[in-house]
Design an enzyme around this catalytic site. Structure first.
Site, PDB file in Angstrom:
ATOM      1  N   GLU A 185      42.140  45.393  40.735  1.00 28.94           N
ATOM      2  CA  GLU A 185      42.735  44.999  39.454  1.00 28.94           C
ATOM      3  C   GLU A 185      42.928  46.201  38.544  1.00 28.94           C
ATOM      4  OE1 GLU A 185      42.618  43.742  35.163  1.00 28.94           O
ATOM      5  OE2 GLU A 185      41.172  44.937  36.277  1.00 28.94           O
ATOM      6  N   ASP A 232      37.455  36.907  33.041  1.00 29.67           N
ATOM      7  CA  ASP A 232      37.449  38.371  32.903  1.00 29.67           C
ATOM      8  C   ASP A 232      36.850  38.753  31.548  1.00 29.67           C
ATOM      9  OD1 ASP A 232      37.844  41.017  33.550  1.00 29.67           O
ATOM     10  OD2 ASP A 232      40.031  40.917  33.599  1.00 29.67           O
TER      11      ASP A 232
END
Length: 389
Positions: A185, A232
C-alpha cells in the site's frame, strides 16, 4: 419463463443487500476481548506485526508467515490463498519487487464458488520504507490484529449458524466472510498512481478478469464482494471517522448504531464513562464523549465526492462498494517514527476491535449462534496448556 429466470438472481441479490440484523445487548456485552493478545510486547496476535515489514523484505515475509500460522492453528476451516505479483519501484534499480496479498475466506459448507457474496475485512500489512525502521502501528499493524481477533471470535458462531441452516435459506447458504491483508500500500518515495497500492492494484485487476462459471450468480470475485470494509490508521486516541460514500452510508449508520449502543452499555474502554474510570472519579456523573463515527446524521446532499486515497481505490474503480474506516484528520503520528507500539492507545485498539466485531456479527446475522460458555472453557483449556505443573 425466460423473464422469470432473469429476475431470480436479481431477487437473490436484493435479499442479500437488505439482510442485516441487530445483535442483542446481551451479545454485545459478551463479545470476547483480546485478553493479552494485543499486548505490544508479548501479545500473540499484535506483537509479531509490530516490526518493519517493507514489501519484499524479511520482515514482510515474517509477518505474512505469522498470518499463515495463526489461521492454520486457530482457524483451520478458512481457505488460505496468496496472490503474488511483481513490480519495479522507484528504489529498486529496475529489479522486480514481489508483493504478496494474504487472502482468507470462510464460506458456508458446500457453497459453490461464484454463488457466495462476502463481507471483506481489509487492511494493508506492509510498512513504509521511510523513515528508517518505521513500525506503522496504526498504519496498519493494529488494524490487522483487530481483524484476526474478529475472525477468531466469530468463527464458532459461523459454524453453528451454518450447521443449523435450512438448505433453502439463500441468505444463509450464500453469504461468507473474507479477509484481505494487502501488500504494498505504501509509496516507496512519494504517492503516485504507480508508486502506491501495488498489491491492491494487482489483485483488483486479477479478480476483474477471473471469471466464475457461466451459471454463477456473481461473475467475478470482485462481484462477490458485497462490502469492502477497509481499516486504516486506527489505534490512536480520539479518532474521528467521516462517512465518505453515499452508497454505503447505510452501512456507516449501522456501524454508528453499534458504537452508540456499546457506549450506552459502558463497553468501550477509551470512553471517559467506562465503569472502571468512573469508579475512580469523585464526581460519578457521566461526562460528554465524542463518538468515533460522527456523521451518522449526514444528509445525502452533503456528500461532495472527496475521499482518501487508499487500498480501496482500484476496487472502487471497478464497482465494489466501499466502507472506509480511516480517521480525518489523520492521527498525529502518521508517517512519523512515533507511529510505534508505545504510542498506540490500547483501549482504543480494543474498542475498534469490538465495534467492528459487533458490526460484522450483525452483517453475518449471528444473533443466537454464540456459545460464550463454550468459548470460555476453550480459552481456559488453551491457557492451561502453557501452565507449569
Amino acid at each position: 419463463m425466460l423473464f422469470a429466470s432473469v429476475l431470480l438472481p436479481l431477487a437473490f441479490l436484493l435479499s442479500l443487500g437488505s439482510a442485516y440484523r441487530d445483535v442483542s445487548d446481551d451479545t454485545l456485552k459478551k463479545l470476547p476481548g483480546p485478553g493479552t493478545d494485543f499486548d505490544i510486547k508479548k501479545g500473540a496476535i499484535l506483537a509479531p506485526i509490530l516490526r518493519p515489514r517493507v514489501s519484499g523484505t524479511e520482515g514482510n515475509v515474517a509477518v505474512r508467515q505469522h498470518f499463515m500460522d495463526f489461521f492454520h492453528k486457530e482457524l483451520p476451516e478458512w481457505r488460505i490463498e496468496l496472490h503474488n505479483s511483481t513490480s519495479t519501484t522507484p528504489i529498486s534499480d529496475g529489479k522486480e519487487v514481489q508483493f504478496v496479498n494474504f487472502i482468507a475466506t470462510r464460506d458456508p459448507p458446500g457453497a459453490t464458488e461464484g454463488d457466495v457474496s462476502r463481507l471483506a475485512l481489509v487492511a494493508h500489512y506492509d510498512s513504509k520504507y521511510t523513515p528508517k525502521d518505521f513500525i506503522g502501528a496504526t498504519d496498519s499493524a493494529a488494524p490487522c490484529a483487530m481483524i484476526m481477533h474478529i475472525a477468531r471470535s466469530l468463527d464458532a458462531a459461523l459454524t453453528k449458524k451454518w450447521a443449523a441452516a435450512d438448505p433453502d435459506d439463500f441468505d444463509v447458504e450464500h453469504k461468507g466472510l473474507q479477509i484481505l491483508f494487502l501488500d504494498g500500500e505504501e509509496a516507496f518515495v512519494s504517492w503516485t498512481d504507480s508508486d502506491s497500492l501495488y498489491g491492491a492494484r494487482a489483485l483488483a485487476e486479477s479478480w476483474e478478469s477471473s471469471f466464475h462459471t457461466a451459471t454463477s450468480i456473481y461473475r467475478t470475485p470482485l462481484d462477490s464482494i458485497e462490502l469492502f470494509l477497509l481499516l486504516d490508521l486506527l489505534g490512536s486516541k480520539g479518532p474521528t471517522v467521516p462517512s465518505y460514500f453515499k452508497t454505503t452510508h447505510w452501512a456507516y449508520k449501522s456501524m454508528a448504531k453499534v458504537e452508540e449502543r456499546l457506549r450506552k452499555l459502558g463497553l468501550l474502554k477509551s470512553s471517559p464513562n467506562y465503569p472502571s474510570k468512573m469508579a475512580k472519579r469523585e464526581n460519578k456523573k457521566p461526562r460528554r464523549e465524542r463518538n468515533f463515527l460522527t456523521e451518522a446524521g449526514k444528509s445525502d446532499d452533503a456528500f461532495m465526492g472527496g475521499f482518501v486515497q487508499d487500498d480501496h481505490v482500484p476496487f472502487m474503480a471497478r464497482g465494489v462498494e466501499i466502507l472506509h474506516m480511516i480517521p480525518s484528520p489523520f492521527p498525529s503520528v502518521w508517517h512519523k517514527p512515533t507511529d510505534d507500539a508505545e504510542h498506540l492507545d490500547t483501549d482504543t485498539v480494543e474498542d475498534w476491535a469490538k465495534l467492528v466485531m459487533g458490526f460484522t456479527a450483525e452483517w453475518m446475522e449471528l444473533e443466537g449462534f454464540f456459545d460464550f460458555k463454550a468459548e470460555k472453557r476453550k480459552d481456559f483449556a488453551d491457557k492451561s496448556e502453557f501452565e507449569i505443573p
